[in-house]
Each structure stands twice: as C-alpha cells, then as structure tokens.
Design a protein around this motif. Structure first.
Motif, PDB file in Angstrom:
ATOM      1  N   ASP A 123       0.810  -1.211   0.000  1.00 40.94           N
ATOM      2  CA  ASP A 123       0.000   0.000   0.000  1.00 40.94           C
ATOM      3  C   ASP A 123       0.845   1.262   0.000  1.00 40.94           C
ATOM      4  OD1 ASP A 123      -2.269  -1.620   0.153  1.00 40.94           O
ATOM      5  OD2 ASP A 123      -2.164  -1.683   2.330  1.00 40.94           O
ATOM      6  N   ASN A 124       2.010   1.214   0.638  1.00 40.48           N
ATOM      7  CA  ASN A 124       2.878   2.381   0.730  1.00 40.48           C
ATOM      8  C   ASN A 124       3.855   2.488  -0.440  1.00 40.48           C
ATOM      9  OD1 ASN A 124       1.888   3.198   3.338  1.00 40.48           O
ATOM     10  ND2 ASN A 124       3.030   1.477   4.173  1.00 40.48           N
ATOM     11  N   CYS A 125       4.101   1.402  -1.124  1.00 42.87           N
ATOM     12  CA  CYS A 125       5.114   1.356  -2.190  1.00 42.87           C
ATOM     13  C   CYS A 125       4.532   0.788  -3.483  1.00 42.87           C
ATOM     14  CB  CYS A 125       6.304   0.507  -1.750  1.00 42.87           C
ATOM     15  SG  CYS A 125       6.848   0.760  -0.064  1.00 42.87           S
ATOM     16  N   PRO A 126       3.529   1.429  -4.076  1.00 38.94           N
ATOM     17  CA  PRO A 126       2.930   0.866  -5.288  1.00 38.94           C
ATOM     18  C   PRO A 126       3.912   0.794  -6.459  1.00 38.94           C
ATOM     19  CG  PRO A 126       2.089   3.077  -4.888  1.00 38.94           C
ATOM     20  CD  PRO A 126       2.911   2.688  -3.692  1.00 38.94           C
ATOM     21  N   PHE A 127       4.939   1.628  -6.446  1.00 34.80           N
ATOM     22  CA  PHE A 127       5.936   1.650  -7.519  1.00 34.80           C
ATOM     23  C   PHE A 127       6.813   0.405  -7.528  1.00 34.80           C
ATOM     24  CE2 PHE A 127       7.200   4.230  -3.920  1.00 34.80           C
ATOM     25  CZ  PHE A 127       8.352   3.589  -3.511  1.00 34.80           C
ATOM     26  N   LEU A 128       6.751  -0.413  -6.472  1.00 40.67           N
ATOM     27  CA  LEU A 128       7.505  -1.669  -6.476  1.00 40.67           C
ATOM     28  C   LEU A 128       6.811  -2.752  -7.298  1.00 40.67           C
ATOM     29  CD1 LEU A 128       8.810  -1.928  -2.786  1.00 40.67           C
ATOM     30  CD2 LEU A 128      10.074  -1.302  -4.847  1.00 40.67           C
ATOM     31  N   ASP A 129       5.585  -2.510  -7.725  1.00 38.95           N
ATOM     32  CA  ASP A 129       4.845  -3.413  -8.619  1.00 38.95           C
ATOM     33  C   ASP A 129       4.840  -4.869  -8.143  1.00 38.95           C
ATOM     34  OD1 ASP A 129       4.244  -1.316 -10.378  1.00 38.95           O
ATOM     35  OD2 ASP A 129       6.192  -1.532 -11.353  1.00 38.95           O
ATOM     36  N   MET A 130       4.439  -5.079  -6.909  1.00 36.21           N
ATOM     37  CA  MET A 130       4.402  -6.448  -6.376  1.00 36.21           C
ATOM     38  C   MET A 130       3.111  -7.174  -6.694  1.00 36.21           C
ATOM     39  SD  MET A 130       6.256  -6.393  -2.687  1.00 36.21           S
ATOM     40  CE  MET A 130       6.031  -4.759  -2.046  1.00 36.21           C
ATOM     41  N   ALA A 131       2.023  -6.448  -6.947  1.00 34.29           N
ATOM     42  CA  ALA A 131       0.724  -7.082  -7.177  1.00 34.29           C
ATOM     43  C   ALA A 131       0.789  -7.996  -8.398  1.00 34.29           C
ATOM     44  CB  ALA A 131      -0.355  -6.025  -7.368  1.00 34.29           C
ATOM     45  N   GLY A 132       0.478  -9.259  -8.170  1.00 31.65           N
ATOM     46  CA  GLY A 132       0.445 -10.223  -9.252  1.00 31.65           C
ATOM     47  C   GLY A 132       1.795 -10.726  -9.723  1.00 31.65           C
ATOM     48  N   ASN A 133       2.890 -10.310  -9.099  1.00 28.70           N
ATOM     49  CA  ASN A 133       4.226 -10.699  -9.535  1.00 28.70           C
ATOM     50  C   ASN A 133       4.932 -11.429  -8.391  1.00 28.70           C
ATOM     51  OD1 ASN A 133       6.884 -10.866 -10.434  1.00 28.70           O
ATOM     52  ND2 ASN A 133       6.849  -8.837 -11.386  1.00 28.70           N
ATOM     53  N   GLU A 145       7.688 -13.242  -8.240  1.00 30.32           N
ATOM     54  CA  GLU A 145       9.136 -13.032  -8.147  1.00 30.32           C
ATOM     55  C   GLU A 145       9.453 -11.675  -7.511  1.00 30.32           C
ATOM     56  OE1 GLU A 145      12.937 -12.294 -11.092  1.00 30.32           O
ATOM     57  OE2 GLU A 145      11.236 -13.453 -11.857  1.00 30.32           O
ATOM     58  N   ARG A 146       8.706 -10.648  -7.897  1.00 35.53           N
ATOM     59  CA  ARG A 146       8.935  -9.309  -7.339  1.00 35.53           C
ATOM     60  C   ARG A 146       8.575  -9.287  -5.850  1.00 35.53           C
ATOM     61  NH1 ARG A 146      11.608  -4.737  -9.435  1.00 35.53           N
ATOM     62  NH2 ARG A 146      10.563  -2.905  -8.649  1.00 35.53           N
ATOM     63  N   CYS A 147       7.530 -10.000  -5.463  1.00 38.75           N
ATOM     64  CA  CYS A 147       7.159 -10.086  -4.040  1.00 38.75           C
ATOM     65  C   CYS A 147       8.287 -10.720  -3.231  1.00 38.75           C
ATOM     66  CB  CYS A 147       5.879 -10.891  -3.857  1.00 38.75           C
ATOM     67  SG  CYS A 147       4.395  -9.982  -4.229  1.00 38.75           S
ATOM     68  N   ASN A 148       8.889 -11.772  -3.761  1.00 39.77           N
ATOM     69  CA  ASN A 148       9.991 -12.423  -3.052  1.00 39.77           C
ATOM     70  C   ASN A 148      11.222 -11.529  -2.968  1.00 39.77           C
ATOM     71  OD1 ASN A 148       8.718 -14.806  -2.330  1.00 39.77           O
ATOM     72  ND2 ASN A 148       9.162 -15.766  -4.296  1.00 39.77           N
ATOM     73  N   ARG A 149      11.445 -10.682  -3.968  1.00 44.97           N
ATOM     74  CA  ARG A 149      12.622  -9.811  -3.960  1.00 44.97           C
ATOM     75  C   ARG A 149      12.427  -8.571  -3.090  1.00 44.97           C
ATOM     76  NH1 ARG A 149      14.286  -9.231 -10.178  1.00 44.97           N
ATOM     77  NH2 ARG A 149      13.061  -7.367  -9.765  1.00 44.97           N
ATOM     78  N   CYS A 150      11.177  -8.154  -2.880  1.00 50.81           N
ATOM     79  CA  CYS A 150      10.913  -6.906  -2.159  1.00 50.81           C
ATOM     80  C   CYS A 150      10.332  -7.105  -0.762  1.00 50.81           C
ATOM     81  CB  CYS A 150       9.976  -6.024  -2.974  1.00 50.81           C
ATOM     82  SG  CYS A 150      10.675  -5.495  -4.542  1.00 50.81           S
ATOM     83  N   THR A 151      10.107  -8.355  -0.360  1.00 49.91           N
ATOM     84  CA  THR A 151       9.624  -8.626   0.997  1.00 49.91           C
ATOM     85  C   THR A 151      10.550  -9.632   1.660  1.00 49.91           C
ATOM     86  OG1 THR A 151       8.168 -10.460   0.352  1.00 49.91           O
ATOM     87  CG2 THR A 151       7.214  -8.244   0.309  1.00 49.91           C
ATOM     88  N   THR A 152      10.469  -9.695   2.973  1.00 48.66           N
ATOM     89  CA  THR A 152      11.294 -10.644   3.716  1.00 48.66           C
ATOM     90  C   THR A 152      10.513 -11.194   4.902  1.00 48.66           C
ATOM     91  OG1 THR A 152      13.380 -10.957   4.899  1.00 48.66           O
ATOM     92  CG2 THR A 152      12.327  -8.821   5.151  1.00 48.66           C
ATOM     93  N   ALA A 153      10.862 -12.403   5.294  1.00 49.41           N
ATOM     94  CA  ALA A 153      10.271 -13.015   6.479  1.00 49.41           C
ATOM     95  C   ALA A 153      11.159 -12.780   7.703  1.00 49.41           C
ATOM     96  CB  ALA A 153      10.067 -14.503   6.258  1.00 49.41           C
ATOM     97  N   PHE A 154      12.297 -12.108   7.499  1.00 53.05           N
ATOM     98  CA  PHE A 154      13.252 -11.878   8.583  1.00 53.05           C
ATOM     99  C   PHE A 154      13.077 -10.475   9.137  1.00 53.05           C
ATOM    100  CE2 PHE A 154      15.162 -15.052   5.782  1.00 53.05           C
ATOM    101  CZ  PHE A 154      15.267 -16.098   6.672  1.00 53.05           C
ATOM    102  N   PHE A 155      12.224 -10.373  10.140  1.00 51.13           N
ATOM    103  CA  PHE A 155      12.002  -9.100  10.818  1.00 51.13           C
ATOM    104  C   PHE A 155      11.765  -9.387  12.283  1.00 51.13           C
ATOM    105  CE2 PHE A 155       7.884 -10.518   9.267  1.00 51.13           C
ATOM    106  CZ  PHE A 155       7.079 -10.395  10.378  1.00 51.13           C
ATOM    107  N   GLU A 156      11.909  -8.353  13.101  1.00 51.78           N
ATOM    108  CA  GLU A 156      11.706  -8.499  14.541  1.00 51.78           C
ATOM    109  C   GLU A 156      10.652  -7.520  15.005  1.00 51.78           C
ATOM    110  OE1 GLU A 156      15.292  -8.206  16.762  1.00 51.78           O
ATOM    111  OE2 GLU A 156      16.324  -9.700  15.552  1.00 51.78           O
ATOM    112  N   GLY A 157       9.743  -8.007  15.795  1.00 54.80           N
ATOM    113  CA  GLY A 157       8.729  -7.170  16.424  1.00 54.80           C
ATOM    114  C   GLY A 157       7.669  -6.681  15.460  1.00 54.80           C
ATOM    115  N   GLN A 158       6.534  -6.335  16.037  1.00 55.25           N
ATOM    116  CA  GLN A 158       5.424  -5.803  15.265  1.00 55.25           C
ATOM    117  C   GLN A 158       4.785  -4.666  16.037  1.00 55.25           C
ATOM    118  OE1 GLN A 158       2.610  -8.893  14.346  1.00 55.25           O
ATOM    119  NE2 GLN A 158       4.206 -10.345  13.777  1.00 55.25           N
ATOM    120  N   VAL A 159       4.382  -3.623  15.321  1.00 49.58           N
ATOM    121  CA  VAL A 159       3.699  -2.489  15.927  1.00 49.58           C
ATOM    122  C   VAL A 159       2.477  -2.180  15.085  1.00 49.58           C
ATOM    123  CG1 VAL A 159       3.852  -0.038  16.491  1.00 49.58           C
ATOM    124  CG2 VAL A 159       5.825  -1.488  16.842  1.00 49.58           C
TER     125      VAL A 159
END
Length: 189
Positions: free
Chosen positions: A103-113, A115-129
């Motif tokens: 929602d904050n980064c529409p220019f990353l064009d992750m919707a429907g892609n 490979e792009r989702c895997n390159r621009c997201t990660t499961a390695f994070f700490e904490g949630q707010v």
C-alpha cells in the motif's frame, strides 16, 4: 484463602448477567420460567440490532477522513507466513502482497508478480507495531513510518534488495528500512 473462592454477590450485577431462573427444588424448568424463551431471544436480538444501528451514520453523512483512512488499514489476514516490505516495513501475508501489492510502495509493482514479491519482501524481521494514526503516533515517528498508511509494521527488518531494486529506489529518492545481515542497526541509508 476461602475469601478468594467465595463468589461476590455483586459480581453478577457488575457484569450485567441475567438473573438465574427461579425454580423451587421440586419444580421443573418450563418455557415460562427460563430466560431463553423465543420471545426473550427475539427481544435480545432486537436490542442488539438497535445498538449496532446506532453506530451507523445517520442521514447519509460521510465518515470523518481519519475513520475512512483507518478503515483502509492493511493488516495481516493470518499469523503464519507473514512478510514485511523491505522498504516501508508493513507486514502482510505473501498472498496479500501478491493480490494488492504494498500500500505504501505501489511503484515496487508487487501485485500479481510472485518473483517481485519475493525480492521486495522478507520473512526476517523483529517485532510488530500496530499503527493506527501514523501522523500522531510517536512510535510511528520513531520507526519513521509516520508518512505511511495505518497498518502493522515491523520494528527492524533484515534483508537486502537486489542491486536493480536499490538503484530504482535511489533514482526515486526513496529510503528503505531493511538492513543487511550483520550491519549496524543505527545507521540509515
């Protein structure tokens, strides 16, 4: 110790519990002396509907902008398999990133892609707010997400963009929150 176990007679009143049915020891409960008669159930349903109808806007008035913005908040639909956008830190499931993108980064064009989702997201994070009002939240300012939409954000993100994506973000003048493994968490690009 007995005083901890003994029920408080005022507790039922404070919790607004229905009174117990009054029956004598030899009297069997009937529809007339039990609290769950169909008429009582209909009355409860009508009161509940009336209470929820009061929450709706009257006369077709529009909701305040902050309420509308909050209604659009992106929250993960599941607790397993959540990922964080490496640029802004919003947390969603992989399916949500695939369906809607970030929602904050529409220019990353992750919707429907995928490979792009895997390159621009990660499961390695700490904490949630959970950030409800990013512009007013000191936590959102501390995390540097105060210019983003309401949602659930990672506190720290580990990962690194491909060189291609980094160059694209640099050309746009965008900052990102992810840090390579072993980097100083206090340094910002």
């Amino acid at each position: 110790l007995a005083f901890l176990i003994r029920p408080d007679p005022n507790l039922a009143h404070n919790l607004r519990l229905p009174p117990a049915p009054t029956t004598t020891s030899n009297q069997q409960p009937t529809a007339s002396n039990t609290p769950n008669t169909p008429a009582l159930q209909e009355d409860k349903t009508a009161k509940m509907e009336e209470r929820y109808d009061d929450d709706e806007e009257e006369d077709g008035e529009a909701l305040p902008p902050k309420v509308e913005e909050l209604a659009q908040a992106a929250v993960p639909t599941a607790l397993k398999g959540v990922r964080s956008c490496m640029r802004c830190g919003i947390i969603k499931t992989l399916d949500q990133f695939l369906e809607y993108g970030c929602d904050n980064c529409p220019f990353l064009d992750m919707a429907g892609n995928h490979e792009r989702c895997n390159r621009c997201t990660t499961a390695f994070f700490e904490g949630q707010v959970a950030v409800m009002d990013p512009g007013e939240s000191w936590t959102a300012k501390w995390l540097r997400v105060d210019a983003y939409l309401p949602g659930v954000y990672a506190i720290s993100i580990t990962g690194q963009f491909d060189r291609e994506v980094e160059e694209e973000l640099e050309n746009r003048g965008c900052r990102w929150r992810c840090r390579p493994v072993g980097s100083d968490p206090n340094s910002m690009p």
